[in-house]
Enzyme design. Structure first.
Site, mmCIF file in Angstrom:
data_model
loop_
_atom_site.group_PDB
_atom_site.id
_atom_site.type_symbol
_atom_site.label_atom_id
_atom_site.label_comp_id
_atom_site.label_asym_id
_atom_site.label_seq_id
_atom_site.Cartn_x
_atom_site.Cartn_y
_atom_site.Cartn_z
ATOM 1 N N MET A 86 0.807 -1.213 0.000
ATOM 2 C CA MET A 86 0.000 0.000 0.000
ATOM 3 C C MET A 86 0.846 1.272 0.000
ATOM 4 S SD MET A 86 -2.789 -1.569 -0.244
ATOM 5 C CE MET A 86 -4.103 -0.392 -0.010
ATOM 6 N N HIS A 105 -5.054 -5.437 -8.129
ATOM 7 C CA HIS A 105 -5.862 -4.279 -7.725
ATOM 8 C C HIS A 105 -7.323 -4.704 -7.592
ATOM 9 C CE1 HIS A 105 -7.061 -0.113 -7.324
ATOM 10 N NE2 HIS A 105 -8.046 -0.364 -8.165
ATOM 11 N N GLU A 139 2.317 5.755 -13.624
ATOM 12 C CA GLU A 139 1.017 6.267 -13.200
ATOM 13 C C GLU A 139 0.286 5.175 -12.402
ATOM 14 O OE1 GLU A 139 -2.792 8.495 -15.224
ATOM 15 O OE2 GLU A 139 -1.095 7.950 -16.487
HETATM 16 C C1 GAR Z 1 -6.179 -6.878 -1.743
HETATM 17 O O1 GAR Z 1 -7.573 -6.766 -1.894
HETATM 18 C C2 GAR Z 1 -5.467 -6.136 -2.842
HETATM 19 O O2 GAR Z 1 -6.130 -6.182 -4.067
HETATM 20 C C3 GAR Z 1 -5.462 -4.736 -2.296
HETATM 21 O O3 GAR Z 1 -5.203 -4.875 -0.925
HETATM 22 C C4 GAR Z 1 -5.708 -6.131 -0.477
HETATM 23 C C5 GAR Z 1 -4.589 -6.853 0.224
HETATM 24 O O4 GAR Z 1 -5.048 -8.038 0.821
HETATM 25 N N1 GAR Z 1 -4.475 -3.922 -2.949
HETATM 26 C C6 GAR Z 1 -4.628 -2.638 -3.195
HETATM 27 O O5 GAR Z 1 -5.614 -2.004 -2.869
HETATM 28 C C7 GAR Z 1 -3.464 -2.004 -3.914
HETATM 29 N N2 GAR Z 1 -3.806 -0.678 -4.326
HETATM 30 P P1 GAR Z 1 -4.026 -9.189 1.207
HETATM 31 O O6 GAR Z 1 -2.934 -8.537 2.047
HETATM 32 O O7 GAR Z 1 -4.850 -10.147 2.031
HETATM 33 O O8 GAR Z 1 -3.498 -9.799 -0.054
#
Ligand code: GAR
Length: 212
Positions: A86, A105, A139
């Site tokens: 993140m 994503h 981007e």
């Molecule tokens: C997931 O839903 C992923 O797609 C999202 O964070 C979550 C992580 O879950 N990623 C983003 O939003 C990136 N911008 P996890 O740690 O259980 O894999």
């Protein structure tokens, strides 16, 4: 064998999906920007080397990314995957890993880049939502799309119920994308799209709500 470095910030369920997918890859390391990321323990239990580069201890984004790059490159990866990482990355970082940096994503890009995708999908009233695996370019949430999964949005969905439905699909498409990369099945075109070979031929449409 494709050497993978996985970057996480939290739970690490997408990382676990990769561990469980019997991929033809070597998990070289899991690195987090947060020492308390739960996924670090999950990786350590499997004997995978872990590292923490805490963004709060660097003066700016560039300094953090430089340290992160050094930690990643120690493991000589063929592919770096963002599995719920993140942090917004600098152009320098992204360009250093051009063509070998992949993200998952929680939305059907190019709809809903950025954060709070499930809330925004509900507010927009879309009837199909989903997730995307894509190559990372400078981007945010814009790079070449590898694979997407769509799920229906139901009348009574909350951000949590929708997120859970989408996450199940993330856990299916993320390992698939990494497998295609490891098998050398993906080509990046001059137009900035991904071509899979052999190509898919399925043309079954997704309709939501379904037709009577
Ligand atoms: C997931 O839903 C992923 O797609 C999202 O964070 C979550 C992580 O879950 N990623 C983003 O939003 C990136 N911008 P996890 O740690 O259980 O894999």
């Amino acid at each position: 064998m494709t050497r993978l470095v996985i970057l996480i910030s939290g739970r690490g369920s997408n990382m676990e999906a990769l561990f469980g997918a019997n991929l033809p890859v070597e998990f070289a390391a899991v690195i987090s920007n947060r020492a308390d990321a739960k996924g670090l323990q999950t990786a350590a239990i499997r004997g995978i080397p872990t590292g923490v580069i805490d963004h709060k201890t660097y003066v700016d984004r560039a300094a953090f990314d430089t340290a992160l790059m050094a930690e990643i490159d120690r493991h000589a990866p063929d592919l770096v995957v963002l599995a719920g990482f993140m942090r917004v990355l600098t152009d320098g970082f992204v360009n250093h890993y051009a063509g070998r940096l992949i993200n998952v994503h929680p939305a059907l890009l190019p709809s809903f880049p950025g954060l709070h995708t499930h809330e925004r999908a509900l507010a927009a009233g879309v009837k199909l939502h989903g997730c995307t695996v894509h190559f990372v370019t400078p981007e945010v949430d814009v790079g070449p799309i590898v694979i997407q999964a769509a799920v229906p949005v139901l009348n009574d969905d909350t951000p949590d119920t929708l997120a859970a439905r989408v996450l199940t699909e993330e856990h299916r498409i993320f390992p698939q994308a990494i497998r295609w990369f490891a098998e050398g099945r993906m080509t990046l075109t001059a137009q900035g799209t991904v071509r899979l070979s052999p190509a898919a031929t399925d043309t079954v449409p997704l309709v939501s709500p379904p037709l009577d």
